[in-house]
Design a protein around this motif. Structure first.
Motif, PDB file in Angstrom:
ATOM      1  N   LYS A  77      -4.164 -47.092  -3.213  1.00 35.94           N
ATOM      2  CA  LYS A  77      -3.148 -47.706  -2.356  1.00 35.94           C
ATOM      3  C   LYS A  77      -3.744 -48.622  -1.303  1.00 35.94           C
ATOM      4  O   LYS A  77      -3.155 -49.659  -0.950  1.00 35.94           O
ATOM      5  CB  LYS A  77      -2.327 -46.603  -1.688  1.00 35.94           C
ATOM      6  N   TYR A  78      -4.923 -48.270  -0.787  1.00 32.91           N
ATOM      7  CA  TYR A  78      -5.465 -48.983   0.365  1.00 32.91           C
ATOM      8  C   TYR A  78      -6.806 -49.654   0.110  1.00 32.91           C
ATOM      9  O   TYR A  78      -7.315 -50.370   0.972  1.00 32.91           O
ATOM     10  CB  TYR A  78      -5.620 -48.028   1.553  1.00 32.91           C
ATOM     11  N   ASP A  79      -7.439 -49.391  -1.029  1.00 31.01           N
ATOM     12  CA  ASP A  79      -8.752 -49.955  -1.302  1.00 31.01           C
ATOM     13  C   ASP A  79      -8.693 -50.696  -2.636  1.00 31.01           C
ATOM     14  O   ASP A  79      -7.620 -51.146  -3.041  1.00 31.01           O
ATOM     15  CB  ASP A  79      -9.814 -48.844  -1.305  1.00 31.01           C
ATOM     16  N   PRO A  96     -10.760 -51.153   3.086  1.00 29.70           N
ATOM     17  CA  PRO A  96      -9.448 -50.937   3.697  1.00 29.70           C
ATOM     18  C   PRO A  96      -9.136 -52.010   4.737  1.00 29.70           C
ATOM     19  O   PRO A  96     -10.022 -52.489   5.447  1.00 29.70           O
ATOM     20  CB  PRO A  96      -9.589 -49.568   4.366  1.00 29.70           C
ATOM     21  N   ASN A 100      -4.240 -50.647   8.120  1.00 29.47           N
ATOM     22  CA  ASN A 100      -3.872 -49.504   7.287  1.00 29.47           C
ATOM     23  C   ASN A 100      -4.657 -48.230   7.607  1.00 29.47           C
ATOM     24  O   ASN A 100      -4.294 -47.149   7.133  1.00 29.47           O
ATOM     25  CB  ASN A 100      -4.082 -49.839   5.807  1.00 29.47           C
ATOM     26  N   ILE A 104      -4.140 -44.196   6.636  1.00 21.26           N
ATOM     27  CA  ILE A 104      -5.102 -43.485   5.787  1.00 21.26           C
ATOM     28  C   ILE A 104      -5.492 -42.167   6.447  1.00 21.26           C
ATOM     29  O   ILE A 104      -5.519 -41.110   5.797  1.00 21.26           O
ATOM     30  CB  ILE A 104      -6.353 -44.347   5.527  1.00 21.26           C
TER      31      ILE A 104
END
Length: 558
Positions: A77-79, A96, A100, A104
């Motif tokens: 989702k974030y990386d 990231p 965000n 996380i």
């Protein structure tokens, strides 16, 4: 494994809320870069070469499958769909977006994880043996003591701004798989002649710019005094450690300057004020923490499983994997499985989001939902029945984690290097991959036997190159990337720092250099001698002559 209570959870949730507001203020221009820097570092957030990097703590390398699934979801989702396991039993995300990171951390908090004290001049993540609690050679389980140290050190107000970062490792087995002699404090959990539990305490070890092997300052510390004695060590360091030069600020420099004997005397003097005080561990508190580390519901098995022995006898590939990647268990009929994160063409220590999900599935199905992280950057299933080893092997092959190379030349320890790290002088991942490609013959690797090859992209030594049998260090030479090679390093109870062979080498030459070094080893080997044993016997000169033919090489040249 340890489970948070309400108090633990409130602390982590409050830290998430605090950092969320700090990040909002920074992005709104209410905090300067300089004001935000210590705040982000206290939450494991670095600004690297291309993007922020978030380092997440995995205390003493122990993970539950539900935690692994959240780590996978964060990568997705974030990386960029992967994460990197480090030599400090942490996990890092390299891409990231800053905005965000608070979310996380909030996601991590839902599964009792955080990034607190994974950076900064404080006590970092306590590390231990990846086989803690299950090893066939274990004297005492070190995990309860690691957890006690974690609870003592997290948010300790007196040690939040030390002269430099501080690392603690704990070992409880006959073999030191925690590299305790190259930590600021290294601990062996032992029993004395009377059977009482206590600790051997080493201080002043460390790698980096000035690699030093730690010194024994307390041959036997009774268990109840663990925290008060550690407090005394940290207080002496906090008082006398240098703050005028960060390259001379680690405790190893202080211990060397004072001498271990003088440092130990200072600690004893300080400890006199703390001993038997409020930090004295009661048996009730020790029992409370130890209760989180009881054995799982093992089946009652006797001896080696017949189906396992038959599969090993009939399948050479499976037998090879067992030889390299399966470790003896304290419980009859069980084994520890190392999932190698060192497949050809993959950066050492990297795992994709899908692979992490698959590992969580493997843990649920075969290992009481538990996984360990080793400081060699591999993953371990600690509770596998022998009768299920063949099934685990087949699943590990499917996800790319079954390379039978644990302890061999291509089981490379490697930091992210110049591809990511802003501190690196040179890239390390391409060199590791080139060496893996050159030595891609598994039969040959197994014939060579155990060889530890460690690589770092700079003098900070995140790849532990100083204690590799073969160590590689990236160096900057007039703005270009070169590589210095050292030989003779090792970890464990006979830990030693490798010696530099000579002048550094260009990137394209590195596979040839390693091949020449291996050639000298093969030419001089007696029977099944290991690389380090041959080096100890013949010394540096034959290796130096091979990699610098016809040249007189100045000792320790760069």
């Amino acid at each position: 494994m340890y489970i948070y209570d309400d108090y633990d959870q409130q602390i982590v949730d409050a830290r998430v809320a605090q950092f969320r507001d700090q990040t909002r203020r920074y992005l709104a221009g209410e905090l300067t870069d300089e004001e935000f820097r210590p705040l982000r570092l206290q939450n494991g957030l670095y600004i690297q070469r291309h993007a922020p990097m978030l380092r997440v703590a995995i205390p003493y390398g122990e993970l539950h499958s539900r935690q692994i699934r959240v780590l996978a979801e964060i990568a997705r989702k974030y990386d960029r769909d992967y994460a990197h396991f480090t030599t400090r039993q942490n996990i890092q995300y390299n891409w990231p977006a800053l905005e965000n990171v608070p979310q996380i951390l909030a996601d991590l908090a839902t599964v009792q994880m955080h990034a607190v004290q994974t950076s900064g001049n404080c006590i970092r993540n306590t590390t231990s043996d990846q086989f803690a609690g299950v090893a066939h050679d274990e004297i005492l389980d070190p995990r309860p003591w690691c957890e006690i140290i974690r609870q003592w050190s997290t948010f300790h107000p007196e040690f939040a701004h030390l002269p430099r970062k501080f690392k603690i490792a704990v070992n409880g087995a006959k073999e030191d798989r925690s590299a305790i002699l190259v930590h600021d404090i290294g601990v062996n959990v032992v029993r004395n002649a009377a059977g009482e539990v206590g600790f051997e305490v080493y201080v002043g070890g460390g790698l980096g710019r000035t690699p030093i092997i730690g010194a024994l300052i307390k041959p036997f510390l009774p268990k109840e005094h663990l925290l008060s004695y550690f407090d005394a060590v940290l207080r002496v360091y906090n008082r006398y450690g240098r703050r005028d030069n960060k390259y001379k600020a680690r405790i190893k420099i202080l211990v060397k300057a004072m001498t271990p004997e003088a440092f130990a005397a200072k600690v004893e003097e300080e400890w006199a004020f703390l001993k038997d005080g409020p930090q004295t561990l009661t048996q009730a508190e020790i029992d409370r923490v130890a209760a989180f580390f009881v054995d799982p519901a093992y089946e009652t098995l006797t001896g080696d499983d017949a189906s396992f022995l038959a599969a090993k006898a009939s399948n050479p590939a499976f037998a090879r994997w067992v030889e390299r990647n399966v470790f003896g268990h304290k419980k009859a009929g069980y084994a520890c499985v190392t999932l190698s994160l060192k497949a050809r063409g993959i950066a050492p220590g990297d795992a994709s989001d899908k692979q992490l999900d698959d590992v969580a599935d493997l843990a649920d199905k075969f290992s009481f939902s538990e996984v360990r992280v080793s400081h060699d950057q591999n993953l371990i299933l600690p509770y596998v029945k022998q009768s299920e080893l063949f099934a685990v092997w087949e699943e590990a092959k499917r996800i790319g984690f079954a390379t039978p190379n644990v302890g061999l030349l291509t089981d490379v320890i490697c930091c992210p290097g110049g591809d990511f790290c802003s501190l690196a002088n040179a890239k390390s991942i391409p060199i590791a991959l080139a060496i893996e490609e050159r030595f891609d013959n598994l039969d040959y690797l197994h014939d060579l036997g155990e060889i530890e090859l460690n690589m770092s992209g700079c003098m900070n030594a995140c790849g532990h190159h100083h204690i590799g049998n073969i160590g590689i260090l990236g160096v900057d030479k007039n703005g270009s990337e070169w590589y210095q090679v050292s030989l003779g390093g090792r970890q464990g109870e006979s830990a030693s720092i490798g010696k530099v062979v000579g002048p550094s080498f260009a990137q394209d030459d590195m596979p040839d250099v390693i091949e020449k070094i291996i050639g000298v080893f093969v030419e001089n080997r007696h029977d099944d001698e290991r690389f380090i044993e041959v080096f100890d016997r013949i010394g540096m000169d034959p290796f130096k002559a091979k990699v610098y033919p016809g040249k007189a090489v100045a000792k320790e040249a760069v």
